[in-house]
Write an enzyme that holds these catalytic residues in place. Structure first.
Site, PDB file in Angstrom:
ATOM      1  N   ASN A   9       0.865  -1.175   0.000  1.00  0.00           N
ATOM      2  CA  ASN A   9       0.000   0.000   0.000  1.00  0.00           C
ATOM      3  C   ASN A   9       0.903   1.227   0.000  1.00  0.00           C
ATOM      4  OD1 ASN A   9      -1.819   2.035   0.500  1.00  0.00           O
ATOM      5  ND2 ASN A   9      -2.377   1.339   2.566  1.00  0.00           N
ATOM      6  N   LYS A  11       0.124   4.277  -0.218  1.00  0.00           N
ATOM      7  CA  LYS A  11      -0.496   5.445   0.426  1.00  0.00           C
ATOM      8  C   LYS A  11      -0.230   6.699  -0.414  1.00  0.00           C
ATOM      9  CE  LYS A  11      -0.152   3.039   4.777  1.00  0.00           C
ATOM     10  NZ  LYS A  11       0.074   3.068   6.211  1.00  0.00           N
ATOM     11  N   GLU A  96      -6.577   4.377   8.043  1.00  0.00           N
ATOM     12  CA  GLU A  96      -6.379   5.822   7.841  1.00  0.00           C
ATOM     13  C   GLU A  96      -7.640   6.464   7.280  1.00  0.00           C
ATOM     14  OE1 GLU A  96      -2.748   5.359   5.655  1.00  0.00           O
ATOM     15  OE2 GLU A  96      -1.768   4.710   7.511  1.00  0.00           O
ATOM     16  N   SER A 212       3.733  -2.364  10.171  1.00  0.00           N
ATOM     17  CA  SER A 212       5.191  -2.404  10.342  1.00  0.00           C
ATOM     18  C   SER A 212       5.809  -3.742   9.920  1.00  0.00           C
ATOM     19  CB  SER A 212       5.588  -2.042  11.775  1.00  0.00           C
ATOM     20  OG  SER A 212       5.163  -0.724  12.086  1.00  0.00           O
TER      21      SER A 212
END
Ligand code: PGA
Length: 248
Positions: A9, A11, A96, A212
């Site tokens: 991802n 982002k 998010e 992470s």
């Protein structure tokens, strides 16, 4: 046996020229990958990235999609627009989007249903905040995210659904859930899927871990019984980090 599914991802990172260059390097480097690989660039990078990975096995996904066919929805992108440029996978319900843009389980469910009805594959993100975990609400939060998020989805449509368990406190923080903690959350999610869609669907269900993930921790996470892949943020942005994760 469930095939590992590793997703990146990106982002709100990389401009189209950087994204295209990286995607073509990745496509070449990962051509013998044993796992299923997906990358999710920003909307404006999608056409260039689709072009860059053409002929490879890499799946290109969007990070979000609107829940309407078309019309007066300023700033939004539809399933048809994505499919027209060759994108048929979408990440939905990322934490998010839940945190910063107020997306609720009910709203995410509308997008889930619309995307599936429109022939898209989805990667539905679920996961608890630290406060929810410490307050003993982990199971309730996951149950709501799964049961409401997938409300109205059929057993057949579940073949097009990937789930990503991403504890919010582990995203971008360097903190990873221990493999045992992650595995037990995944097992719980698989149980929810079994209750809702039956055991056969649950056994086939791909559940990625996110938060992470990096080259140094991916192996022990992927060794867990109920972890079937990863949704990688920060470490998916460079070949040096993402390739070893794909080759885990
Ligand atoms: P991270 O992000 O790997 O940077 O923690 C994961 C995600 O949000 O998908």
């Amino acid at each position: 046996m469930r095939q590992l599914y590793i997703a990146g991802n990106w982002k709100m990172n990389l401009v189209p020229s950087q994204a295209a260059k990286y995607a073509s390097e990745l496509a070449a480097a990962a051509k013998d990958a044993k796992v299923k690989v997906m990358i999710a660039p920003t909307y404006v990078c999608l056409p260039a990235v689709v072009e860059a990975v053409k002929g490879s096995n890499i799946i290109v996904a969007a990070q979000n999609v609107n829940d309407h066919e078309k019309g007066a929805y300023t700033g939004e992108i539809s399933c048809d627009m994505l499919k027209d440029i060759g994108v048929k996978t979408v990440i939905l319900g990322h934490s998010e989007r839940r945190q910063y843009y107020g997306e609720t389980n009910e709203f995410i469910n509308k997008k889930v249903l619309f995307a599936l009805q429109n022939g898209m594959d989805i990667d539905l993100c679920v996961g608890e905040t630290l406060e929810e975990r410490e307050g003993g609400r982990l199971e309730q939060v996951l149950a709501d995210q799964i049961n409401i998020g997938l409300d109205g989805v059929t057993e057949e449509q579940m073949a097009h659904v990937t789930i990503a368990y991403e504890p919010v406190w582990a995203i971008g923080t360097g903190k990873t859930a221990t493999p045992a903690d992650a595995n037990s959350a995944h097992e719980y999610i698989r149980g929810l899927i079994a209750k809702k869609f039956g055991k056969a669907v649950a056994e086939k269900q791909i559940i990625q871990y996110g938060g992470s993930v990096k080259p140094s921790n991916v192996k022990e996470l992927m060794a867990c019984e109920h972890i079937d892949g990863a949704l990688v943020g920060g470490a998916s942005l460079t070949l040096e980090q993402f390739l070893p994760i794909i080759n885990c």
